[in-house]
Design a protein around this motif. Structure first.
Motif, PDB file in Angstrom:
ATOM      1  N   LEU A 153       0.829  -1.198   0.000  1.00 41.45           N
ATOM      2  CA  LEU A 153       0.000   0.000   0.000  1.00 41.45           C
ATOM      3  C   LEU A 153       0.868   1.253   0.000  1.00 41.45           C
ATOM      4  O   LEU A 153       0.596   2.218  -0.720  1.00 41.45           O
ATOM      5  N   SER A 154       1.915   1.239   0.819  1.00 36.74           N
ATOM      6  CA  SER A 154       2.780   2.402   0.938  1.00 36.74           C
ATOM      7  C   SER A 154       3.689   2.561  -0.274  1.00 36.74           C
ATOM      8  O   SER A 154       3.863   3.663  -0.799  1.00 36.74           O
ATOM      9  N   ARG A 155       4.262   1.472  -0.747  1.00 39.28           N
ATOM     10  CA  ARG A 155       5.268   1.546  -1.809  1.00 39.28           C
ATOM     11  C   ARG A 155       4.668   1.758  -3.187  1.00 39.28           C
ATOM     12  O   ARG A 155       5.243   2.461  -4.012  1.00 39.28           O
ATOM     13  N   GLU A 156       3.515   1.146  -3.454  1.00 39.05           N
ATOM     14  CA  GLU A 156       2.976   1.176  -4.811  1.00 39.05           C
ATOM     15  C   GLU A 156       1.722   2.028  -4.957  1.00 39.05           C
ATOM     16  O   GLU A 156       1.456   2.564  -6.031  1.00 39.05           O
ATOM     17  N   LEU A 157       0.941   2.152  -3.887  1.00 39.03           N
ATOM     18  CA  LEU A 157      -0.300   2.915  -3.976  1.00 39.03           C
ATOM     19  C   LEU A 157      -0.222   4.241  -3.222  1.00 39.03           C
ATOM     20  O   LEU A 157      -1.188   5.001  -3.216  1.00 39.03           O
ATOM     21  N   HIS A 158       0.919   4.497  -2.550  1.00 35.23           N
ATOM     22  CA  HIS A 158       1.148   5.758  -1.820  1.00 35.23           C
ATOM     23  C   HIS A 158       0.119   5.982  -0.720  1.00 35.23           C
ATOM     24  O   HIS A 158      -0.242   7.124  -0.416  1.00 35.23           O
ATOM     25  N   ILE A 159      -0.354   4.894  -0.134  1.00 37.97           N
ATOM     26  CA  ILE A 159      -1.197   4.942   1.067  1.00 37.97           C
ATOM     27  C   ILE A 159      -0.297   4.564   2.232  1.00 37.97           C
ATOM     28  O   ILE A 159       0.192   3.440   2.298  1.00 37.97           O
ATOM     29  N   PRO A 160      -0.030   5.474   3.189  1.00 39.55           N
ATOM     30  CA  PRO A 160       1.031   5.248   4.178  1.00 39.55           C
ATOM     31  C   PRO A 160       0.658   4.283   5.308  1.00 39.55           C
ATOM     32  O   PRO A 160       0.922   4.537   6.483  1.00 39.55           O
ATOM     33  N   LEU A 161       0.037   3.166   4.972  1.00 42.21           N
ATOM     34  CA  LEU A 161      -0.361   2.166   5.965  1.00 42.21           C
ATOM     35  C   LEU A 161       0.318   0.841   5.664  1.00 42.21           C
ATOM     36  O   LEU A 161       0.355   0.405   4.504  1.00 42.21           O
ATOM     37  N   VAL A 162       0.843   0.203   6.715  1.00 42.66           N
ATOM     38  CA  VAL A 162       1.553  -1.069   6.562  1.00 42.66           C
ATOM     39  C   VAL A 162       1.013  -2.074   7.583  1.00 42.66           C
ATOM     40  O   VAL A 162       1.438  -2.084   8.738  1.00 42.66           O
ATOM     41  N   PRO A 163       0.077  -2.946   7.184  1.00 40.70           N
ATOM     42  CA  PRO A 163      -0.366  -4.011   8.087  1.00 40.70           C
ATOM     43  C   PRO A 163       0.770  -5.019   8.276  1.00 40.70           C
ATOM     44  O   PRO A 163       1.605  -5.212   7.389  1.00 40.70           O
ATOM     45  N   PHE A 164       0.792  -5.682   9.444  1.00 44.33           N
ATOM     46  CA  PHE A 164       1.826  -6.687   9.666  1.00 44.33           C
ATOM     47  C   PHE A 164       1.301  -7.801  10.565  1.00 44.33           C
ATOM     48  O   PHE A 164       0.329  -7.637  11.306  1.00 44.33           O
ATOM     49  N   LEU A 165       1.975  -8.941  10.483  1.00 40.95           N
ATOM     50  CA  LEU A 165       1.606 -10.127  11.242  1.00 40.95           C
ATOM     51  C   LEU A 165       2.876 -10.788  11.750  1.00 40.95           C
ATOM     52  O   LEU A 165       3.872 -10.881  11.016  1.00 40.95           O
ATOM     53  N   LYS A 166       2.850 -11.241  13.019  1.00 45.42           N
ATOM     54  CA  LYS A 166       3.998 -11.918  13.620  1.00 45.42           C
ATOM     55  C   LYS A 166       3.517 -13.218  14.261  1.00 45.42           C
ATOM     56  O   LYS A 166       2.471 -13.250  14.919  1.00 45.42           O
TER      57      LYS A 166
END
Length: 264
Positions: A153-166
């Protein structure tokens, strides 16, 4: 005669101007957002391979949920239900980038939390049920997990949100102590470790969008590609790994955490 005398200086000036203009056009690029010329090196992004997180969150150990305690509630009786906090640091290696999705790799973390209270008296003295001695439970939760960061989302769509899972395994070292040192009761020393699992899901906000020029300069100077704030819901299920560890002290916790992170 005059023409010949002026021709040489004029030709030199024109040549110098042409060379200067060519060099300037080669070393500058137009900024896509403002149209202002900016140096080529300012748009450079250093390689991104790692991430560091610093976080803080509430922590309430599940000591009283152990079946062996038979609902006696020793933790609640000693420390109450007040909110305690954990501080932790995490280091991730973004080992592989999945095209059009994000990065995946291993991560390790070390945290610390503590509960303290005045020790209760077996027999009240002058109406008081508390002694002047402090008793404490210190816990050092650690884990090793696989981390998936969906930064498309951040890198290609310029939406500054990064979901993550651990997801992975946890190990907590703990120590029960009083004013005289580590607790000792009926031949059992008050320290040990508990194994279990670790899960977390969260969302990061990439702060680069606030000022891209400053973030590019910070990257050029320090190698930090992205700075982000994040929130995550995590579950330390530290209960002896489904019964494989006998007589485990349940020191796990489910909690929300907030933190600051850097990718470099």
């Amino acid at each position: 005669m005059i023409r010949s005398r002026l021709a040489a200086p004029l030709l030199a000036a024109v040549s110098c101007f042409a060379l200067t203009t060519t060099a300037a056009s080669r070393d500058a690029l137009a900024d896509d957002e403002t149209g202002v010329l900016s140096a080529r090196h300012k748009t450079y992004e250093s390689p991104q391979n790692f991430a560091i997180e610093i976080r803080v969150g509430g922590y309430h150990p599940r000591v009283d949920t152990a079946p062996e305690l038979k609902n006696l509630g020793p933790y609640q009786a000693e420390f109450g239900d007040g909110l305690r906090f954990e501080v932790a640091v995490e280091f991730d290696w973004q080992a592989y980038r999945i095209p059009h999705l994000g990065t995946i790799g291993p991560g390790v973390s070390l945290g610390y939390t503590s509960s303290s209270a005045l020790a209760p008296l077996v027999t009240p003295v002058n109406g008081s049920t508390l002694s002047g001695e402090t008793t404490s439970l210190d816990i050092y939760p650690t884990y090793a997990v696989a981390v998936l960061r969906v930064d498309v989302l951040s890198r290609e769509l310029h939406i500054p949100l990064v979901p993550f899972l651990k997801a992975g395994f946890g190990l907590a070292f703990w120590r029960a102590s009083n004013s005289g040192g580590t607790s000792y009761y009926n031949g059992v020393i008050g320290e040990g470790h508990t194994v279990g699992t670790q899960l977390a899901i969260g969302m990061a906000l990439d702060l680069n969008f606030l000022d891209r020029r400053t973030s590019q300069g910070f990257d050029n100077a320090t190698g930090v590609n992205h700075t982000f704030i994040f929130g995550e819901l995590q579950d330390y299920d530290l209960n002896g790994l489904w019964g494989l560890q006998a007589h485990a002290l349940y020191v796990g916790n489910e909690n929300w955490t907030l933190g600051l992170g850097f990718e470099f």
